[in-house]
Design a protein around this motif. Structure first.
Motif, PDB file in Angstrom:
ATOM      1  N   LEU A   4     -11.483  19.995 -55.043  1.00 36.35           N
ATOM      2  CA  LEU A   4     -11.015  19.713 -56.185  1.00 36.35           C
ATOM      3  C   LEU A   4     -10.339  18.335 -56.571  1.00 36.35           C
ATOM      4  CD1 LEU A   4      -9.449  23.212 -56.859  1.00 36.35           C
ATOM      5  CD2 LEU A   4     -11.598  22.346 -58.096  1.00 36.35           C
ATOM      6  N   ALA A   5      -9.690  17.632 -55.371  1.00 38.13           N
ATOM      7  CA  ALA A   5      -9.186  16.649 -55.204  1.00 38.13           C
ATOM      8  C   ALA A   5      -8.029  16.585 -56.220  1.00 38.13           C
ATOM      9  CB  ALA A   5     -10.258  15.424 -55.769  1.00 38.13           C
ATOM     10  N   TRP A   6      -7.079  17.699 -55.973  1.00 40.42           N
ATOM     11  CA  TRP A   6      -5.956  17.893 -56.734  1.00 40.42           C
ATOM     12  C   TRP A   6      -4.579  17.324 -55.975  1.00 40.42           C
ATOM     13  CZ3 TRP A   6      -5.482  23.427 -59.156  1.00 40.42           C
ATOM     14  CH2 TRP A   6      -6.533  23.509 -60.029  1.00 40.42           C
ATOM     15  N   THR A   7      -3.575  16.760 -56.831  1.00 42.17           N
ATOM     16  CA  THR A   7      -2.424  16.366 -56.166  1.00 42.17           C
ATOM     17  C   THR A   7      -1.606  17.493 -55.649  1.00 42.17           C
ATOM     18  OG1 THR A   7      -1.243  16.718 -58.272  1.00 42.17           O
ATOM     19  CG2 THR A   7      -2.376  14.504 -57.798  1.00 42.17           C
ATOM     20  N   GLU A   8      -0.666  17.153 -54.788  1.00 42.33           N
ATOM     21  CA  GLU A   8       0.160  18.306 -54.392  1.00 42.33           C
ATOM     22  C   GLU A   8       0.970  19.119 -55.268  1.00 42.33           C
ATOM     23  OE1 GLU A   8       1.704  20.268 -51.187  1.00 42.33           O
ATOM     24  OE2 GLU A   8       0.568  18.662 -51.128  1.00 42.33           O
ATOM     25  N   SER A   9       1.563  18.471 -56.269  1.00 41.76           N
ATOM     26  CA  SER A   9       2.086  19.358 -57.441  1.00 41.76           C
ATOM     27  C   SER A   9       0.969  20.137 -58.081  1.00 41.76           C
ATOM     28  CB  SER A   9       2.614  18.381 -58.364  1.00 41.76           C
ATOM     29  OG  SER A   9       1.877  17.312 -58.974  1.00 41.76           O
ATOM     30  N   ARG A  40     -12.544  20.187 -61.162  1.00 45.67           N
ATOM     31  CA  ARG A  40     -12.426  19.258 -60.320  1.00 45.67           C
ATOM     32  C   ARG A  40     -12.057  17.815 -60.832  1.00 45.67           C
ATOM     33  NH1 ARG A  40     -17.536  17.284 -56.552  1.00 45.67           N
ATOM     34  NH2 ARG A  40     -16.448  16.515 -55.076  1.00 45.67           N
ATOM     35  N   ARG A  41     -11.089  17.201 -60.181  1.00 43.88           N
ATOM     36  CA  ARG A  41     -10.479  15.945 -60.580  1.00 43.88           C
ATOM     37  C   ARG A  41     -11.414  14.773 -60.476  1.00 43.88           C
ATOM     38  NH1 ARG A  41      -5.657  13.721 -61.871  1.00 43.88           N
ATOM     39  NH2 ARG A  41      -4.296  15.428 -61.151  1.00 43.88           N
ATOM     40  N   VAL A  42     -11.807  14.092 -61.286  1.00 38.24           N
ATOM     41  CA  VAL A  42     -12.769  13.174 -61.321  1.00 38.24           C
ATOM     42  C   VAL A  42     -11.861  11.629 -61.514  1.00 38.24           C
ATOM     43  CG1 VAL A  42     -14.932  12.061 -61.670  1.00 38.24           C
ATOM     44  CG2 VAL A  42     -14.703  14.621 -61.391  1.00 38.24           C
TER      45      VAL A  42
END
Length: 128
Positions: free
Chosen positions: A41-46, A116-118
């Protein structure tokens, strides 16, 4: 969804009683599934800290795939087909190929593609 809730749900999906469960092993599969999903997903920690329950359940499903894949060789859960004939003494067993497990994993992760973060990398633009 807490890790304890995920663990309980994983035990339920796998049909393992709480007494028979190897909690350390199942927790490892949950952590591996969580890492795999987070990378996908390439998500940030938050963003990850605010993970919706629907996606947390996908972690459990992915952990179940990991567990079944690892234990398929030792247990009958790897069987995709079993044929037994009493008239003739014969028995045929077909086991799932590693590609089948990879396909299951890919199918689950692909179902998350909309989350998903693109991003686009900054490319050096030459001015003329």
């Amino acid at each position: 969804m807490t890790q304890a809730e995920q663990l309980s749900r994983l035990e339920l999906i796998l049909g393992i009683s709480e007494e028979d469960a190897n909690t350390d092993l199942l927790t490892t599969y949950l952590e591996d599934a969580s890492d795999e999903m987070r990378l996908y997903l390439a998500w940030t920690e938050s963003e990850w800290e605010e993970l919706p329950d629907a996606l947390a359940r996908k972690i459990v499903q992915l952990a179940a795939i990991f567990y079944r894949q690892e234990t398929a060789e030792a247990q009958a859960s790897g069987l995709s087909k079993l044929t037994t004939t009493e008239e003739k003494l014969s028995q045929t067993a077909e086991y799932r190929a590693p590609e089948d497990w990879s396909a299951q994993q890919a199918k689950l992760l692909n179902s998350l593609a909309r989350y998903r973060r693109v991003g686009v990398r900054n490319a050096a633009v030459s001015e003329t």
